[in-house]
Design an enzyme around this catalytic site. Sequence first.
Site, PDB file in Angstrom:
ATOM      1  N   THR A  20      50.523  36.430  55.819  1.00 15.06           N
ATOM      2  CA  THR A  20      51.122  36.189  54.504  1.00 15.06           C
ATOM      3  C   THR A  20      50.300  35.281  53.593  1.00 15.06           C
ATOM      4  O   THR A  20      50.823  34.712  52.645  1.00 15.06           O
ATOM      5  CB  THR A  20      52.531  35.590  54.674  1.00 15.06           C
ATOM      6  OG1 THR A  20      52.423  34.306  55.306  1.00 15.06           O
ATOM      7  CG2 THR A  20      53.418  36.495  55.518  1.00 15.06           C
ATOM      8  N   TYR A  57      49.156  28.114  52.309  1.00 16.11           N
ATOM      9  CA  TYR A  57      49.156  29.358  51.553  1.00 16.11           C
ATOM     10  C   TYR A  57      50.027  29.201  50.308  1.00 16.11           C
ATOM     11  O   TYR A  57      51.227  29.459  50.323  1.00 16.11           O
ATOM     12  CB  TYR A  57      49.685  30.514  52.404  1.00 16.11           C
ATOM     13  CG  TYR A  57      48.891  30.808  53.660  1.00 16.11           C
ATOM     14  CD1 TYR A  57      47.602  30.311  53.855  1.00 16.11           C
ATOM     15  CD2 TYR A  57      49.447  31.592  54.670  1.00 16.11           C
ATOM     16  CE1 TYR A  57      46.904  30.578  55.017  1.00 16.11           C
ATOM     17  CE2 TYR A  57      48.737  31.877  55.832  1.00 16.11           C
ATOM     18  CZ  TYR A  57      47.478  31.359  56.003  1.00 16.11           C
ATOM     19  OH  TYR A  57      46.781  31.633  57.166  1.00 16.11           O
ATOM     20  N   LEU A 215      41.206  43.499  58.630  1.00 14.68           N
ATOM     21  CA  LEU A 215      40.638  44.537  57.762  1.00 14.68           C
ATOM     22  C   LEU A 215      39.570  43.958  56.835  1.00 14.68           C
ATOM     23  O   LEU A 215      39.233  44.553  55.808  1.00 14.68           O
ATOM     24  CB  LEU A 215      41.744  45.198  56.934  1.00 14.68           C
ATOM     25  CG  LEU A 215      42.708  46.112  57.714  1.00 14.68           C
ATOM     26  CD1 LEU A 215      43.863  46.552  56.824  1.00 14.68           C
ATOM     27  CD2 LEU A 215      41.967  47.330  58.267  1.00 14.68           C
ATOM     28  N   ARG A 236      37.357  37.470  46.724  1.00 15.38           N
ATOM     29  CA  ARG A 236      36.409  38.561  46.952  1.00 15.38           C
ATOM     30  C   ARG A 236      35.404  38.710  45.816  1.00 15.38           C
ATOM     31  O   ARG A 236      34.369  39.365  45.976  1.00 15.38           O
ATOM     32  CB  ARG A 236      37.182  39.862  47.179  1.00 15.38           C
ATOM     33  CG  ARG A 236      38.002  39.845  48.462  1.00 15.38           C
ATOM     34  CD  ARG A 236      38.937  41.009  48.580  1.00 15.38           C
ATOM     35  NE  ARG A 236      40.027  40.960  47.598  1.00 15.38           N
ATOM     36  CZ  ARG A 236      41.043  41.814  47.564  1.00 15.38           C
ATOM     37  NH1 ARG A 236      41.119  42.779  48.475  1.00 15.38           N
ATOM     38  NH2 ARG A 236      41.990  41.705  46.653  1.00 15.38           N
ATOM     39  N   ARG A 290      50.989  43.179  50.586  1.00 16.96           N
ATOM     40  CA  ARG A 290      51.586  42.584  49.390  1.00 16.96           C
ATOM     41  C   ARG A 290      52.726  43.422  48.836  1.00 16.96           C
ATOM     42  O   ARG A 290      53.342  43.050  47.843  1.00 16.96           O
ATOM     43  CB  ARG A 290      50.502  42.374  48.333  1.00 16.96           C
ATOM     44  CG  ARG A 290      49.359  41.511  48.834  1.00 16.96           C
ATOM     45  CD  ARG A 290      48.351  41.184  47.766  1.00 16.96           C
ATOM     46  NE  ARG A 290      48.904  40.277  46.762  1.00 16.96           N
ATOM     47  CZ  ARG A 290      48.164  39.649  45.851  1.00 16.96           C
ATOM     48  NH1 ARG A 290      46.861  39.847  45.821  1.00 16.96           N
ATOM     49  NH2 ARG A 290      48.709  38.863  44.978  1.00 16.96           N
ATOM     50  N   GLN A 294      52.180  48.966  51.873  1.00 13.57           N
ATOM     51  CA  GLN A 294      51.120  48.429  52.718  1.00 13.57           C
ATOM     52  C   GLN A 294      51.684  47.932  54.047  1.00 13.57           C
ATOM     53  O   GLN A 294      51.085  48.131  55.108  1.00 13.57           O
ATOM     54  CB  GLN A 294      50.409  47.276  51.996  1.00 13.57           C
ATOM     55  CG  GLN A 294      49.618  47.695  50.769  1.00 13.57           C
ATOM     56  CD  GLN A 294      49.052  46.497  50.014  1.00 13.57           C
ATOM     57  OE1 GLN A 294      49.359  45.349  50.320  1.00 13.57           O
ATOM     58  NE2 GLN A 294      48.235  46.779  49.003  1.00 13.57           N
TER      59      GLN A 294
END
Length: 328
Positions: A20, A57, A215, A236, A290, A294
């Site tokens: 999460t 998080y 992943l 990213r 999310r 998914q």
Amino acid sequence: MNKRQLGFSGIDASVIGLGTWAMGGWMWGGTNEKEAVAAIQESITCGVSLIDTAPAYGLGRSEELVGKAIKGQRDKVVLATKCGLVWHTQKGNHFFDEEGKPVHRYLGRDAIQYELEQSLRRLGTDYIDLYITHWQDPTTPIEETMATLIELKQQGKIRAIGVSNISLEDLKHYQQFGTVDAVQEKYNMIERELEQSLLPHTRATGVSCLSYSSLALGLLSGKISADRRFDGDDQRLSNPLFSQPNRQIVQQFCQLVTPLANDYGISVAQLVIAWTLSQPGITYALCGARNPTQAAENARAGEVNLAAVDVDTISTLVAQSLSQLQTD
């Protein structure tokens, strides 16, 4: 859904764990509360019992969303959260800033006790199934950290002890003072350093391993094209793994394994996750989601049992294709 035992705890958990981190928003370009809660609930509906979160998080945001989603069905969940990244004190070592607040690595007794109570409140529960030291703190003796965790376990506030982002030396040090049930470390088809560092030891000593970034931040999902653009605080954006040449190589790899995925009636992402779970020493694969779509796709991977010959075929393709990636 396949299940495996968590270390020495006697707890059985689904081989797919819902990660999460992205739901907290930070470093992932924000979050959608409604979609996040729905994704957690869909995971549980699909048989995922292992839910992994952490205070860091989104500075508690992820835990709050998990707490909202599992209300009324706590008994269906093996709940993992963490300690050691703190913003209520400046003890320990400064690690990073989040939302303008300095976050420190600190695993002293006072902080662990405080963090656990905050996590229990946000999650709406009175116990944590797996409590994990998120990042290691060189300013606090491991003996103190472990003694605190064991005390919390004796009090019934936690059921199992885990460590994350840890060296082999530090793991062995933890084990000198008590039972470690699990490690949580980065592992996927691209980033496999764990095979040479921790996995031989965890396999030999019966410690479970939760792979995170299974992943590779979505790169191995088969859904990130070479022309995909990232913006905002999405990590990213500046990650060399997500360069356009790398994404082209991954796209080609996904094309190579698509026929095999089709044979099993699954997606490339599900094949990648199933391969990860087939690797010696990997007990659980944490997969982020999310939205409910998914979440359901990830869960389906926990029902797949790859034939040994197919695992070998995929491994050969991984060695031939993904070894070309530039990660620096």
